[in-house]
Write an enzyme that holds these catalytic residues in place. Structure first.
Site, PDB file in Angstrom:
ATOM      1  CB  CYS A   1      -0.857   0.014   1.254  1.00  0.00           C
ATOM      2  SG  CYS A   1      -1.832  -1.488   1.441  1.00  0.00           S
TER       3      CYS A   1
ATOM      4  NE  ARG B   1       4.208   1.663  -1.625  1.00  0.00           N
ATOM      5  CZ  ARG B   1       5.402   1.084  -1.542  1.00  0.00           C
ATOM      6  NH1 ARG B   1       6.340   1.420  -2.393  1.00  0.00           N
ATOM      7  NH2 ARG B   1       5.661   0.185  -0.628  1.00  0.00           N
TER       8      ARG B   1
ATOM      9  CD1 TRP C   1      -3.056  -4.645  -5.001  1.00  0.00           C
ATOM     10  CD2 TRP C   1      -2.267  -5.993  -3.407  1.00  0.00           C
ATOM     11  NE1 TRP C   1      -2.939  -5.901  -5.536  1.00  0.00           N
ATOM     12  CE2 TRP C   1      -2.462  -6.761  -4.587  1.00  0.00           C
ATOM     13  CE3 TRP C   1      -1.778  -6.638  -2.279  1.00  0.00           C
ATOM     14  CZ2 TRP C   1      -2.186  -8.113  -4.666  1.00  0.00           C
ATOM     15  CZ3 TRP C   1      -1.502  -7.994  -2.354  1.00  0.00           C
ATOM     16  CH2 TRP C   1      -1.702  -8.721  -3.541  1.00  0.00           C
TER      17      TRP C   1
ATOM     18  CG  ASN D   1       3.169  -0.681   2.784  1.00  0.00           C
ATOM     19  OD1 ASN D   1       2.569  -1.616   2.283  1.00  0.00           O
ATOM     20  ND2 ASN D   1       4.391  -0.343   2.421  1.00  0.00           N
ATOM     21  N   GLY D   2       1.886  -3.040   4.958  1.00  0.00           N
ATOM     22  CA  GLY D   2       2.544  -4.235   5.481  1.00  0.00           C
ATOM     23  C   GLY D   2       1.520  -5.235   5.974  1.00  0.00           C
TER      24      GLY D   2
ATOM     25  CD  GLU E   1       9.072  -9.100 -19.502  1.00  0.00           C
ATOM     26  OE1 GLU E   1       8.860  -9.943 -18.628  1.00  0.00           O
ATOM     27  OE2 GLU E   1       8.854  -7.885 -19.323  1.00  0.00           O
TER      28      GLU E   1
ATOM     29  CE  LYS F   1       5.473  -6.829 -18.737  1.00  0.00           C
ATOM     30  NZ  LYS F   1       6.724  -6.980 -18.046  1.00  0.00           N
TER      31      LYS F   1
ATOM     32  CD  GLU G   1       2.417  -7.557 -15.486  1.00  0.00           C
ATOM     33  OE1 GLU G   1       3.190  -7.477 -16.462  1.00  0.00           O
ATOM     34  OE2 GLU G   1       2.783  -7.342 -14.330  1.00  0.00           O
TER      35      GLU G   1
ATOM     36  CG  HIS H   1       8.574 -32.639 -26.188  1.00  0.00           C
ATOM     37  ND1 HIS H   1       8.867 -33.955 -26.497  1.00  0.00           N
ATOM     38  CD2 HIS H   1       9.611 -31.907 -26.672  1.00  0.00           C
ATOM     39  CE1 HIS H   1      10.038 -34.018 -27.117  1.00  0.00           C
ATOM     40  NE2 HIS H   1      10.499 -32.784 -27.246  1.00  0.00           N
TER      41      HIS H   1
ATOM     42  CE  LYS I   1       6.732  -0.719 -11.464  1.00  0.00           C
ATOM     43  NZ  LYS I   1       6.821  -1.425 -12.756  1.00  0.00           N
TER      44      LYS I   1
HETATM   45  O1  M6R Z   1      10.239  -5.000  -8.134  1.00  0.00           O
HETATM   46  P1  M6R Z   1      10.589  -6.371  -8.630  1.00  0.00           P
HETATM   47  O2  M6R Z   1      11.411  -6.359  -9.846  1.00  0.00           O
HETATM   48  O3  M6R Z   1      11.220  -7.220  -7.549  1.00  0.00           O
HETATM   49  O4  M6R Z   1       9.204  -7.033  -8.986  1.00  0.00           O
HETATM   50  C1  M6R Z   1       9.116  -8.372  -9.395  1.00  0.00           C
HETATM   51  C2  M6R Z   1       7.782  -8.661 -10.032  1.00  0.00           C
HETATM   52  O5  M6R Z   1       6.748  -8.444  -9.105  1.00  0.00           O
HETATM   53  C3  M6R Z   1       7.534  -7.803 -11.268  1.00  0.00           C
HETATM   54  O6  M6R Z   1       8.540  -7.960 -12.206  1.00  0.00           O
HETATM   55  C4  M6R Z   1       6.173  -8.148 -11.917  1.00  0.00           C
HETATM   56  O7  M6R Z   1       6.234  -9.434 -12.438  1.00  0.00           O
HETATM   57  C5  M6R Z   1       5.829  -7.112 -12.980  1.00  0.00           C
HETATM   58  N1  M6R Z   1       4.487  -6.662 -12.799  1.00  0.00           N
HETATM   59  C6  M6R Z   1       5.976  -7.624 -14.369  1.00  0.00           C
HETATM   60  O8  M6R Z   1       5.596  -6.705 -15.324  1.00  0.00           O
END
Ligand code: M6R
Length: 618
Positions: free
Chosen positions: A2, A27, A74, A99-100, A491, A495, A498, A514, A613
């Site tokens: 958060c 966040r 969050w 936060n936590g 990746e 993307k 996500e 396979h 994030k």
């Molecule tokens: O801040 P970080 O690089 O440690 O975060 C790791 C993942 O949470 C982050 O890469 C996440 O997968 C992204 N949303 C990908 O776009």
């Protein structure tokens, strides 16, 4: 996961809190709220949804005040409801944002219930508000200054909590101050002129001040208009260094772009150039790029263990190909949340490399602590956020210079991580005696050209946007790559899922037969990363397997890959093959494909559903 912000000033702080929360929305963006306090009492406004909705409600209620705290959530404990939104209030007297995660919240809840406290929410946070209130009332000796009592109550309460927290608290009884505490979640104090602040990160307060103090684990602080006092975990007053942040307001604003993700994709030539600046300036790959002691440490390393999550993990997977091929060292890459819970083999001379954009991903942090507990002596962090927890817990550090990344989907952080990891590879290769000066000069030349080649790949955007129109109606997609480009396929799939919510999977192209080939039919778009490298002919065979089953191919090839478009085979050519750095170039089209597909589907690109994030929870 958060965001929190607080302010005390002579002016109305509500606009500062609202602007800060908007910057912290990355966040968490389930709900938000602010509370203000004066001698008359504590008032709050909370709303589910985005900060903008809460802002409107605050304006409608004529919210104003010179002391306030705010929160963007969050959800972890308890659903997305107004009752669970922060700030939480105890007895109408004391408001708190958190936060936590508090691990012993159930025991504390039982204890506080027995003391007569009633709970309005399902959160772990409400427990903290009542606990501080309880200690405040307990410490009510006649003549005791309420301000001192508030700080003492916070210090007593946090000693009874287990878990992670960044807290900011205000009370009607002490309307001349805020108190705050940090353990396991980021928190900094901003120093203004006759006004002071607290925030999860500097972006929240940069409009007011750049002078910040990063609180350390276990610290508490008392923030008044006229000054700030910081106390360590033993409640002793301490001095913490004042930093002047170089985060610019422009870097936090959209400018001409529609989304931060789009802006961040387009910033990559600059971000990569900045990350490479030190090596290019000295004209070589020196160990000192990773810290003053790095030469001594890296010389003795006999292997590399990379730990990371999500996109950062894929950067690690790419680096494994480089490290084993160029430096000749064994390299393992593991998802941090898996590593931390298994009985892992530890060779003390293997270097632990953590990769994290935010520097505060809990799983990565815990994996790092676990690696140290297993006896690993040397740790290196690749991170984009200065002074964040993971680099602070690491022996060596390399900061990528991507600048603030605000879109939840990581883009420029990934390519700058690749740039940093490539530099690490060459440094290790030199120390292993495997990279002679001529070869080093060749790598440096390739890196010099990298930002320009990334710009060429960005110029493909109109063609990729046209493909995205076709993707928008799909339900599934497959991504294929081989060798160095398999992590880029992973990746690309991440993307796409996500931000567009299309189900996407990635496979090494040779693995298709396979199992996953069973999924292929005319409704299945198959994205192939097919650069002109030594595996190209193999990839072409794999593509035939897809075409024979009616699958539609979308191929990212190089200018010199020798492909022809045909029915069901669409080809976009990236610039000339970039050799060992080709994964960086091939990342750009998959980012753009995901972005434009999400745009065509009308999703919330920068704040996709259910995500945040920084992932500071398990
Ligand atoms: O801040 P970080 O690089 O440690 O975060 C790791 C993942 O949470 C982050 O890469 C996440 O997968 C992204 N949303 C990908 O776009």
């Amino acid at each position: 996961m958060c965001g929190i912000v607080g302010a005390i000033a002579d002016r109305d702080v509500v606009p500062v809190l609202v602007e800060g929360l908007k910057r912290l929305e990355y966040r968490g963006y389930d709900s938000s709220g602010i509370a203000i306090a004066d001698a008359a009492g504590v008032r709050r406004v909370r709303r589910t949804g985005r900060v903008a909705e809460m802002e409107q409600a605050a304006a409608a209620e004529g919210f104003r005040g010179t002391l306030g705290i705010g929160h963007t959530r969050w959800a972890t404990h308890g659903g997305v409801t107004e009752a669970n939104a922060h700030p939480h209030i105890s007895h109408g007297d004391l408001a708190l944002v958190h936060n936590g995660i508090i691990e012993n919240h159930e025991q504390q809840r039982e204890r506080l219930r027995a003391l007569g406290y009633a709970f309005e929410s399902q959160t772990d946070t409400e427990v903290i508000a009542h606990l501080i209130h309880h200690h405040m009332v307990q410490g009510q000796a006649p003549g005791t200054d309420p301000g001192r009592r508030l700080l003492a109550a916070l210090q007593a309460a946090v000693k009874e909590l287990t878990g992670a927290y960044a807290l900011a608290v205000l009370s009607r009884a002490a309307p001349d101050r805020l108190v705050c505490a940090r353990m396991g979640c980021p928190l900094l104090v901003g120093l203004g002129e006759g006004e002071n602040f607290v925030a999860s990160d500097v972006s929240a307060i940069v409009q007011a001040t750049r002078r910040v103090v990063f609180l350390e684990e276990g610290d508490t602080a008392e923030i008044r208009r006229e000054g700030v006092r910081v106390f360590d975990a033993g409640d002793r007053e301490v001095r913490r260094e004042v930093h002047v942040s170089d985060v610019s307001l422009a870097s936090l604003e959209l400018g001409p772009y529609r989304h931060f993700m789009q802006k961040e994709i387009h910033e990559q030539p600059r971000a990569i150039a900045d990350t490479l600046e030190a090596a290019i300036d000295v004209g070589g790959f020196e160990a000192e790029l990773f810290g003053a002691r790095a030469g001594e440490v890296l010389r003795g390393v006999t292997g590399v263990q990379i730990l990371a999550c999500g996109t950062s993990y894929y950067a690690g997977l790419t680096a494994r190909y480089w490290i084993e091929a160029i430096a000749g060292l064994p390299c393992s890459v593991e998802i941090a949340s898996e590593y931390r819970y298994r009985d892992a083999y530890a060779d003390p001379d293997h270097l632990i490399v953590t990769i994290s954009q935010s520097g505060e991903t809990l799983d990565t942090m815990e994996a790092l602590k676990y690696a140290k507990s297993l006896g690993h002596r040397h740790t290196l962090s690749i991170c984009n956020v200065p002074e964040s927890a993971i680099p602070r817990a690491s022996g060596l550090v390399c900061y990528t210079r991507a600048g603030a990344e605000i879109g939840v989907a990581s883009t420029k952080a990934f390519t700058t991580q690749l740039a940093a990891l490539f530099q690490l590879t060459v440094v290790l290769g030199k120390l292993q005696g495997r990279v002679a000066p001529e070869r080093e000069a060749g790598y440096l030349e390739q890196l010099r050209r990298l930002p320009g080649s990334v710009q060429h790949a960005l110029n493909l955007e109109p063609q990729i946007a046209a493909w995205a129109e076709r993707f928008a109606g799909k339900h599934n997609a497959l991504f294929l790559g081989r060798g160095l480009h398999y992590p880029i396929a992973l990746e690309g799939a991440l993307k796409l899922k996500e931000i567009s919510y299309i189900h996407a999977e990635a496979y090494p192209a040779g693995e298709l037969k396979h199992g996953p080939l069973a999924l292929v039919d005319a409704a299945m778009p198959v994205v192939v990363i097919a650069p002109n490298d030594r595996l190209l002919e193999k990839v072409k065979s794999n593509m035939q397997e897809v075409r024979a089953r009616g699958g539609e191919l979308f191929v990212f090839a190089d200018q010199d890959s020798n492909f022809t478009q045909s029915e069901g085979v669409h080809v976009i050519r990236t610039p000339r093959h970039a050799g060992v750095l080709s994964p960086v170039i091939h990342t750009i089209p998959v980012q753009l494909l995901a972005y434009h597909t999400a745009l065509a589907r009308g999703t919330d690109v920068d704040k996709p559903r259910n995500l945040a994030k920084s992932v500071t929870v398990e």
